[in-house]
Design a protein around this motif. Sequence first.
Motif, short mmCIF file in Angstrom:
data_model
loop_
_atom_site.label_atom_id
_atom_site.label_comp_id
_atom_site.label_asym_id
_atom_site.label_seq_id
_atom_site.Cartn_x
_atom_site.Cartn_y
_atom_site.Cartn_z
N GLY A 37 22.00 110.01 -35.70
CA GLY A 37 23.51 108.78 -34.98
C GLY A 37 23.43 108.11 -35.18
N LEU A 38 24.82 107.51 -34.22
CA LEU A 38 24.29 105.70 -33.57
C LEU A 38 23.04 105.70 -32.96
CD1 LEU A 38 27.97 105.15 -32.73
CD2 LEU A 38 26.81 104.66 -35.55
N ARG A 39 22.66 104.78 -33.32
CA ARG A 39 21.95 103.82 -32.43
C ARG A 39 22.30 103.06 -31.01
NH1 ARG A 39 18.85 102.00 -37.86
NH2 ARG A 39 17.17 103.29 -37.96
N ARG A 40 21.29 103.11 -29.95
CA ARG A 40 21.84 102.72 -28.92
C ARG A 40 22.14 101.13 -28.97
NH1 ARG A 40 17.15 104.50 -24.38
NH2 ARG A 40 18.44 106.07 -24.07
N GLU A 41 22.32 100.58 -29.89
CA GLU A 41 22.02 98.89 -30.59
C GLU A 41 23.41 98.69 -31.24
OE1 GLU A 41 19.18 100.48 -30.67
OE2 GLU A 41 17.81 99.31 -29.60
N GLU A 42 23.79 100.41 -31.87
CA GLU A 42 24.54 100.02 -33.11
C GLU A 42 25.89 100.40 -31.94
OE1 GLU A 42 22.66 101.43 -37.18
OE2 GLU A 42 23.05 103.43 -35.70
N LEU A 43 25.83 101.06 -30.76
CA LEU A 43 26.74 101.90 -30.40
C LEU A 43 27.60 100.24 -29.25
CD1 LEU A 43 29.27 103.58 -28.80
CD2 LEU A 43 26.83 104.50 -27.82
N ALA A 44 26.30 99.47 -28.92
CA ALA A 44 26.52 98.65 -28.17
C ALA A 44 27.59 97.33 -28.59
CB ALA A 44 25.05 97.46 -27.66
N ASP A 45 26.87 97.41 -30.27
CA ASP A 45 27.93 96.33 -31.40
C ASP A 45 29.12 96.44 -31.45
OD1 ASP A 45 27.92 93.90 -32.99
OD2 ASP A 45 27.72 96.03 -34.50
N LEU A 46 29.21 98.37 -31.71
CA LEU A 46 30.44 98.28 -31.92
C LEU A 46 31.74 98.98 -30.32
CD1 LEU A 46 29.94 101.59 -33.67
CD2 LEU A 46 30.88 99.33 -34.85
N ALA A 47 30.85 98.75 -29.62
CA ALA A 47 31.57 99.13 -27.86
C ALA A 47 31.79 97.37 -27.32
CB ALA A 47 31.39 99.69 -27.11
N GLY A 48 31.37 96.21 -28.00
CA GLY A 48 31.37 95.64 -27.38
C GLY A 48 30.78 95.35 -26.00
N VAL A 49 29.75 95.64 -25.77
CA VAL A 49 29.21 95.64 -25.21
C VAL A 49 27.52 95.73 -24.41
CG1 VAL A 49 30.78 97.56 -23.14
CG2 VAL A 49 28.58 98.26 -24.55
N SER A 50 26.60 95.01 -24.18
CA SER A 50 25.46 94.78 -24.22
C SER A 50 24.68 96.36 -24.22
CB SER A 50 24.26 94.27 -22.31
OG SER A 50 24.72 95.15 -21.81
N VAL A 51 23.52 96.42 -24.96
CA VAL A 51 22.28 97.28 -25.16
C VAL A 51 22.01 97.84 -24.07
CG1 VAL A 51 20.17 97.90 -26.81
CG2 VAL A 51 21.72 97.02 -27.37
N ASP A 52 21.78 96.74 -22.54
CA ASP A 52 20.87 96.96 -21.43
C ASP A 52 21.94 98.38 -20.98
OD1 ASP A 52 19.51 96.88 -19.43
OD2 ASP A 52 21.29 95.38 -18.56
N TYR A 53 23.16 98.13 -20.99
CA TYR A 53 24.01 98.31 -20.74
C TYR A 53 24.27 99.90 -20.38
CZ TYR A 53 28.47 99.57 -17.90
OH TYR A 53 29.90 100.20 -16.97
N VAL A 54 24.47 100.24 -22.29
CA VAL A 54 24.60 101.29 -22.61
C VAL A 54 23.26 102.65 -22.34
CG1 VAL A 54 24.06 102.76 -24.82
CG2 VAL A 54 25.86 100.83 -24.46
#
Length: 288
Positions: A37-54
């Motif tokens: 699936g998506l990595r946290r970094e990828e989800l953060a980038d797609l959603a426009g939020v920080s990795v830390d927030y994810v």
Amino acid sequence: MSATPGTGLGVMIRTWRDRLPPSAAGLPVARGRRTAGLRREELADLAGVSVDYVVRLEQGRATTPSASVVASLARALQLSTAERDHLYRLAQLVPPVDGTISAHLPPGVQRVLARLGDVAVAVFAADWQLVWWNRGWAALLGDPSASPPRLRNFARDRFPVDAGPARLALWPVAEADPNATDAAVVSDLRRATGRFPQDSRLAALIRDLNAGNRRFAELWTTGEVAAHREDHKTIDHPSVGPVTVDCDVLTDGDSELKIVIMTAVPGSEDETKLRLTAIADPPATTRN
């Protein structure tokens, strides 16, 4: 904590992230990738939020994301409408209701967008609020992510109420017939008021533009109702020079999402320039 194991906000975000292959989100898949699936970094980038927030969301250390963040996560995770509404409730928010504008991108639409590759594409809500854009769009017009989300609105750009810079294009953009474009945007917004009479954001937009922009107020009084379907634009790109494109607006179903696609005439010099924008490195501070 959720009373039922495996049903909390963080658990569901992780579950939905794990099930979405990167290819479905238009991301390249490297050989030897261990994560299906998506990595946290990828989800953060797609959603426009920080990795830390994810990370904090998934670990349960953040439990009340804002409505705009929830909407972005739902789009990035390609949730169905029912799943989106569930995400809102897990975040202790009221899901969007009938009569209000939706910024949700159905999974099928997202799959189509992913298959368009480097074609410059963006998606706007019914009130011309920017919802999503791809790398081709950012390469041609500049990346709008630096602008506050509320100001990423084509109508606000078109009819400014102050002397601030444009928010959706970092370099100058000219239309073949600016007056026709102005009238089309206003008549399209009036059409949206009939489709979404309960939407407070749309109502606030109309009030702001009527009060703060004389051109908009003049066009609003004409009472015209129509949809904005096509345009011809020339972008003065700082690296490749002027690029003339056809701008086609496709509408998705009842949500009235506007899929805006920029293309150039096949075999033309403009098509070559359009392709070059994807590899050019224009100055990030240039604004029209």
